[in-house]
Design a protein around this motif. Sequence first.
Motif, PDB file in Angstrom:
ATOM      1  N   ARG A 124       1.085  -1.398  -0.573  1.00 11.53           N
ATOM      2  CA  ARG A 124      -0.156   0.168  -0.146  1.00 11.53           C
ATOM      3  C   ARG A 124       1.203   0.864   0.647  1.00 11.53           C
ATOM      4  N   LEU A 125       0.204   2.487  -0.795  1.00  8.88           N
ATOM      5  CA  LEU A 125       0.842   3.334  -0.944  1.00  8.88           C
ATOM      6  C   LEU A 125       0.493   4.451  -1.634  1.00  8.88           C
ATOM      7  N   VAL A 140      13.862  -8.046  -6.100  1.00 12.79           N
ATOM      8  CA  VAL A 140      12.408  -7.950  -5.378  1.00 12.79           C
ATOM      9  C   VAL A 140      11.410  -7.925  -6.182  1.00 12.79           C
ATOM     10  N   ARG A 141      10.505  -8.929  -5.588  1.00 16.37           N
ATOM     11  CA  ARG A 141       9.170  -9.222  -7.019  1.00 16.37           C
ATOM     12  C   ARG A 141       7.148  -8.332  -6.096  1.00 16.37           C
ATOM     13  N   VAL A 142       6.843  -7.526  -6.942  1.00 14.66           N
ATOM     14  CA  VAL A 142       5.767  -7.253  -6.500  1.00 14.66           C
ATOM     15  C   VAL A 142       4.689  -8.174  -6.627  1.00 14.66           C
ATOM     16  N   GLU A 143       3.765  -8.542  -5.783  1.00 10.74           N
ATOM     17  CA  GLU A 143       2.665  -9.367  -6.155  1.00 10.74           C
ATOM     18  C   GLU A 143       1.429  -8.668  -6.470  1.00 10.74           C
ATOM     19  N   ARG A 144       1.133  -8.077  -5.583  1.00  9.23           N
ATOM     20  CA  ARG A 144       0.117  -6.856  -5.358  1.00  9.23           C
ATOM     21  C   ARG A 144       0.118  -5.585  -4.658  1.00  9.23           C
ATOM     22  N   VAL A 145      -0.606  -4.403  -5.851  1.00  6.70           N
ATOM     23  CA  VAL A 145      -0.359  -3.759  -5.339  1.00  6.70           C
ATOM     24  C   VAL A 145      -1.823  -2.905  -4.548  1.00  6.70           C
ATOM     25  N   ALA A 184      -3.377  -0.651  -4.792  1.00  7.00           N
ATOM     26  CA  ALA A 184      -4.160   0.987  -5.647  1.00  7.00           C
ATOM     27  C   ALA A 184      -3.097   0.498  -7.221  1.00  7.00           C
ATOM     28  N   PRO A 185      -4.139  -0.108  -7.878  1.00 10.84           N
ATOM     29  CA  PRO A 185      -3.123  -0.262  -9.235  1.00 10.84           C
ATOM     30  C   PRO A 185      -2.599   0.077 -10.452  1.00 10.84           C
ATOM     31  N   GLU A 186      -3.297   1.623  -9.930  1.00  5.85           N
ATOM     32  CA  GLU A 186      -2.474   2.223 -11.077  1.00  5.85           C
ATOM     33  C   GLU A 186      -1.448   2.794 -10.387  1.00  5.85           C
ATOM     34  N   LEU A 187      -1.191   2.413  -9.047  1.00  7.12           N
ATOM     35  CA  LEU A 187       0.702   2.343  -8.511  1.00  7.12           C
ATOM     36  C   LEU A 187       1.211   1.372  -9.002  1.00  7.12           C
ATOM     37  N   ARG A 188       1.323   0.814  -9.381  1.00  7.67           N
ATOM     38  CA  ARG A 188       1.720  -0.185  -9.626  1.00  7.67           C
ATOM     39  C   ARG A 188       3.233  -0.074  -9.857  1.00  7.67           C
ATOM     40  N   GLU A 189       2.894   0.804 -11.123  1.00  4.03           N
ATOM     41  CA  GLU A 189       4.356   1.411 -12.489  1.00  4.03           C
ATOM     42  C   GLU A 189       5.106   1.785 -11.655  1.00  4.03           C
TER      43      GLU A 189
END
Length: 391
Positions: free
Chosen positions: A342-343, A368-373, A375-380
């Motif tokens: 969460r950001l 480092v691998r990110v599985e879930r953010v 807020a999807p728009e903050l993943r990139e």
Amino acid sequence: MTTLPLPATELSAAEARRLALRAQGFLGAPDRRGGVRGVLRHLGAVQLDTISVLARSHELVPYARLGAVGRQTIEAAYWQDTHAFEYWSHAACVLPIEEWPHFAFRRRAYRNRPHWNHHLPDGTYEQVVKQLRTEGPLTATDLGGAKKTSEWWDWSGTKVAVERALMYGEVVCVERRGWKRVYDLAERAIPAALLHDDLDDTECLRRLVRLAGQSLGVGTRADIADYHRLKAEQVDAVIADSGLVPVTVEGWGRPAWADPAALETPPRGRHRTTLLSPFDSLIWERARTERIFGFTHRLEAYVPRQKRVHGYFAMPVLAGGRLVGRVDPAREGRTLVARQVRLDGAKAAPAVAQALVEAASWVDCADVRVERVDAPELREPLTRELARLLG
């Protein structure tokens, strides 16, 4: 002669937050000369917990302040050369050895009240003490076994006896070995100059209240009581003579006290960016964390999976003196996996990425691998920053 209390000092919410950050070792240059032992003495208590994700909490606490200090170095700093002991403070905590005399009030309280519902067979206590005297230091397993059955709560008589002796102060936990407590007699483990219980309750409480105030920078009565799990009335009885000074803090709505030394100079310097253990003393008191940082957090390790909101061991991210997000981490081989992130907006992405990459390096992960953010728009923005830092 009765001295009049000092006039209250007025602090803004931001000033109180910076005082708390500096007191906890997150603002200004870290004391690398003092190292892990310096962190322990500065904080007064480092909480222990069984959960290990990236590392155990008592390892994460000095890491959060000092950076990538070796995990073996951390263990050695606590346990070698009698620099610390384990006892009940905020919870089970590593405590500086010089504070042994000031927990005499708690040892007396334990001796003067019944304990648990565990049955203690006649002679077991005396046998455990005798065995430690002749063979110690020993674990509960060495003493004859910790459990009667596989159930965690079903302690053997030996385990009940040695834990009772620990609470009474006749026995000390001198280290953790494979997470098992290693017990020895206090008369051997505690330096002779400290091995006394002649301080009265008032002197003990006055010292612990002052230490709590110094470690917090500024706190309410509830904050100060919670630090070493004192009762409100115990704090009230000694706070006027503790050396702390009354202050008012914008938005707190209740009286507070501060370390006078902390008020002498404004907190300045570089803010630490890091992942925080949920058991870190900066945030272990949830009401205080919400009041200071506007951040609601709770450990969900003991919440059923389907009811978790942020993950099993969500770690708040500290950056710029604020809590800017949280990460639920895991390890898969040499990859640090951010299972859930969460950001607090896109501006938090660089700080969260930095905290993840530094933590990965500390635990010998190369990726480092990110599985879930959340807020999807903050993943990139987050993955872009990770790619830049990882090269």
